[in-house]
Design a protein around this motif. Structure first.
Motif, PDB file in Angstrom:
ATOM      1  N   ASN A 137      24.275 -12.413  17.413  1.00  0.00           N
ATOM      2  CA  ASN A 137      23.975 -12.288  15.987  1.00  0.00           C
ATOM      3  C   ASN A 137      25.225 -11.932  15.180  1.00  0.00           C
ATOM      4  O   ASN A 137      25.516 -12.535  14.147  1.00  0.00           O
ATOM      5  CB  ASN A 137      22.889 -11.224  15.775  1.00  0.00           C
ATOM      6  CG  ASN A 137      21.547 -11.660  16.319  1.00  0.00           C
ATOM      7  OD1 ASN A 137      21.263 -12.859  16.402  1.00  0.00           O
ATOM      8  ND2 ASN A 137      20.717 -10.700  16.710  1.00  0.00           N
ATOM      9  N   THR A 138      25.977 -10.930  15.680  1.00  0.00           N
ATOM     10  CA  THR A 138      27.179 -10.506  14.956  1.00  0.00           C
ATOM     11  C   THR A 138      28.245 -11.591  14.972  1.00  0.00           C
ATOM     12  O   THR A 138      28.872 -11.888  13.951  1.00  0.00           O
ATOM     13  CB  THR A 138      27.742  -9.214  15.575  1.00  0.00           C
ATOM     14  OG1 THR A 138      26.731  -8.196  15.553  1.00  0.00           O
ATOM     15  CG2 THR A 138      28.954  -8.728  14.798  1.00  0.00           C
ATOM     16  N   GLY A 139      28.461 -12.195  16.131  1.00  0.00           N
ATOM     17  CA  GLY A 139      29.474 -13.238  16.241  1.00  0.00           C
ATOM     18  C   GLY A 139      29.169 -14.448  15.373  1.00  0.00           C
ATOM     19  O   GLY A 139      30.062 -14.989  14.714  1.00  0.00           O
ATOM     20  N   SER A 140      27.906 -14.876  15.349  1.00  0.00           N
ATOM     21  CA  SER A 140      27.538 -16.044  14.542  1.00  0.00           C
ATOM     22  C   SER A 140      27.656 -15.747  13.050  1.00  0.00           C
ATOM     23  O   SER A 140      28.110 -16.595  12.276  1.00  0.00           O
ATOM     24  CB  SER A 140      26.115 -16.496  14.882  1.00  0.00           C
ATOM     25  OG  SER A 140      25.175 -15.478  14.606  1.00  0.00           O
ATOM     26  N   GLU A 141      27.267 -14.534  12.644  1.00  0.00           N
ATOM     27  CA  GLU A 141      27.417 -14.149  11.239  1.00  0.00           C
ATOM     28  C   GLU A 141      28.897 -14.092  10.851  1.00  0.00           C
ATOM     29  O   GLU A 141      29.283 -14.466   9.735  1.00  0.00           O
ATOM     30  CB  GLU A 141      26.761 -12.787  10.989  1.00  0.00           C
ATOM     31  CG  GLU A 141      25.246 -12.804  11.015  1.00  0.00           C
ATOM     32  CD  GLU A 141      24.652 -13.560   9.844  1.00  0.00           C
ATOM     33  OE1 GLU A 141      25.324 -13.662   8.787  1.00  0.00           O
ATOM     34  OE2 GLU A 141      23.524 -14.070   9.981  1.00  0.00           O
ATOM     35  N   THR A 142      29.728 -13.646  11.789  1.00  0.00           N
ATOM     36  CA  THR A 142      31.166 -13.580  11.533  1.00  0.00           C
ATOM     37  C   THR A 142      31.743 -14.980  11.318  1.00  0.00           C
ATOM     38  O   THR A 142      32.531 -15.213  10.398  1.00  0.00           O
ATOM     39  CB  THR A 142      31.890 -12.902  12.705  1.00  0.00           C
ATOM     40  OG1 THR A 142      31.369 -11.584  12.878  1.00  0.00           O
ATOM     41  CG2 THR A 142      33.385 -12.820  12.453  1.00  0.00           C
ATOM     42  N   VAL A 143      31.342 -15.908  12.167  1.00  0.00           N
ATOM     43  CA  VAL A 143      31.823 -17.290  12.033  1.00  0.00           C
ATOM     44  C   VAL A 143      31.351 -17.891  10.711  1.00  0.00           C
ATOM     45  O   VAL A 143      32.121 -18.570  10.011  1.00  0.00           O
ATOM     46  CB  VAL A 143      31.350 -18.144  13.226  1.00  0.00           C
ATOM     47  CG1 VAL A 143      31.618 -19.622  12.977  1.00  0.00           C
ATOM     48  CG2 VAL A 143      32.050 -17.698  14.510  1.00  0.00           C
ATOM     49  N   ASP A 144      30.097 -17.654  10.345  1.00  0.00           N
ATOM     50  CA  ASP A 144      29.579 -18.154   9.066  1.00  0.00           C
ATOM     51  C   ASP A 144      30.403 -17.626   7.894  1.00  0.00           C
ATOM     52  O   ASP A 144      30.721 -18.368   6.956  1.00  0.00           O
ATOM     53  CB  ASP A 144      28.109 -17.743   8.892  1.00  0.00           C
ATOM     54  CG  ASP A 144      27.180 -18.482   9.837  1.00  0.00           C
ATOM     55  OD1 ASP A 144      27.626 -19.481  10.429  1.00  0.00           O
ATOM     56  OD2 ASP A 144      26.024 -18.038  10.005  1.00  0.00           O
ATOM     57  N   GLU A 145      30.750 -16.344   7.948  1.00  0.00           N
ATOM     58  CA  GLU A 145      31.535 -15.731   6.877  1.00  0.00           C
ATOM     59  C   GLU A 145      32.953 -16.283   6.841  1.00  0.00           C
ATOM     60  O   GLU A 145      33.518 -16.538   5.772  1.00  0.00           O
ATOM     61  CB  GLU A 145      31.559 -14.213   7.057  1.00  0.00           C
ATOM     62  CG  GLU A 145      32.196 -13.449   5.906  1.00  0.00           C
ATOM     63  CD  GLU A 145      31.374 -13.480   4.630  1.00  0.00           C
ATOM     64  OE1 GLU A 145      31.967 -13.251   3.556  1.00  0.00           O
ATOM     65  OE2 GLU A 145      30.156 -13.743   4.703  1.00  0.00           O
ATOM     66  N   LEU A 146      33.539 -16.494   8.011  1.00  0.00           N
ATOM     67  CA  LEU A 146      34.887 -17.072   8.066  1.00  0.00           C
ATOM     68  C   LEU A 146      34.904 -18.467   7.444  1.00  0.00           C
ATOM     69  O   LEU A 146      35.810 -18.800   6.658  1.00  0.00           O
ATOM     70  CB  LEU A 146      35.362 -17.150   9.523  1.00  0.00           C
ATOM     71  CG  LEU A 146      35.794 -15.847  10.189  1.00  0.00           C
ATOM     72  CD1 LEU A 146      36.033 -16.067  11.676  1.00  0.00           C
ATOM     73  CD2 LEU A 146      37.065 -15.288   9.533  1.00  0.00           C
TER      74      LEU A 146
END
Length: 337
Positions: A137-146
């Motif tokens: 969840n955290t990693g995917s949200e991070t990629v979306d934000e990047l």
């Protein structure tokens, strides 16, 4: 962002390579045996143009040639039953055998060769990329934000063990690698020495710290950001080489505590952190034209803090009255969509 197709239930095959090849060979032999048996029973419907006699060896020869090719014409079916069997049974067997061999060649030879070549081509161009270890969840949200902040998806390398998670990352345009990020070879494969930064969010603090330790060993100057859930693990994470340690549990606590003092405080903090907010918290170096001027005079936004020689100073402290070359400025800027 592209929406990935609905996931389906999958399970990794438990068959070893030899067994996977073995059942293919067994299927071919079984189909050949079926064709040989029927041809032998109906051998009166075949004609040998050489000597007129059809032996068992002739049956083996004719069946093998019929299944693998279209035949040479030296042995031919002469009755309607034999012709119908060849047309409606032997021909589908021939197609199935060809497809089976092509599939086997693709899975065990061509696909592996192609994957190695493709990986080599990607590695050759990897430079200045961002490595994301862990795509929960955290990693995917991070990629979306990047990606929302303008980072090209092709410059993001996602490492995870889950095939479904990697399918989602691939649908976003990221480079993916299904592997264990704690291993030296895996991080070497993604060219960590040429990466711009690395984000570690493995879901477990011990795994995240081990990944950080491995990454720091391979890339001493790399910026590494890691998430930990237990406050006691923040110090070990920094000792492992993390440049930035983020505790989402502590941050959630700050937001919840702020919401008790006002209904808009937590909303504004989220606004600052997110690219989609009306304002953004930005970090940049002091420009030559700003040197010597107070932090409050910058024209690009509202200056709230500077970092000088690794130490933070707020806008109210004396150090912020005159910016110096090399200062890092934190400012609140309007988000221009």
């Amino acid at each position: 962002m592209p929406i990935p197709p609905p996931s389906t239930l999958k399970r990794k095959s438990s068959l070893p390579v030899w067994a996977s090849i073995g059942w293919r060979v067994f299927a071919v032999v079984a189909l050949l045996g079926l064709a040989v048996g029927v041809h032998w029973i109906e051998r009166d419907g075949l004609k040998d143009t050489a000597d007129g006699h059809v032996s068992f060896l002739d049956i083996l020869y004719f069946t093998s040639i019929s299944v693998t090719t279209t035949g040479y014409g030296d042995i031919v079916p002469v009755t309607n039953a034999a012709r119908m069997f060849d047309a409606f049974v032997v021909t589908p067997i021939r197609i199935f055998v060809v497809l089976l061999f092509l599939g086997t060649a693709y899975n065990f030879v061509l696909k592996r060769t192609w994957d190695k070549w493709r990986m080599s081509a990607i590695q050759k161009n990897l430079s200045g990329h961002i490595i994301v270890a862990g795509y929960g969840n955290t990693g995917s949200e991070t990629v979306d934000e990047l990606i929302a902040r303008g980072t090209p998806p092709g410059s993001i390398v996602v490492i995870d063990m889950s095939e479904d998670r990697l399918a989602h990352a691939s649908a976003c345009g990221c480079i993916i690698l299904q592997a264990d990020a704690t291993r030296d070879q895996v991080l070497t494969d993604v060219k960590i020495e040429r990466a711009e930064s690395m984000i570690v969010s493995a879901g477990r603090d011990d795994t995240s710290i081990l990944i950080t330790l491995t990454a720091r060993h391979l890339a001493p100057d790399l910026r590494i950001s890691v998430t930990v859930r237990n406050e006691d693990n923040e110090v070990p994470a920094r000792a492992a080489g993390a440049t930035t340690v983020v505790n989402p549990v502590s941050f959630s606590g700050l937001l919840l505590a702020s919401s008790c003092q006002g209904s808009h405080l937590s909303e504004y903090l989220m606004d600052l952190a997110s690219f989609h907010g009306r304002v953004q918290l930005m970090e940049r170096k002091a420009q030559p034209g700003e040197v010597g001027k107070p932090l409050a005079s910058i024209a690009t936004g509202l200056g709230v803090r500077i970092y000088r020689d690794g130490k933070p100073y707020s806008f109210a402290e004396p150090e912020s009255r005159a910016l110096m070359a090399g200062d890092t400025i934190l400012e609140i800027a309007t988000h221009h969509k």
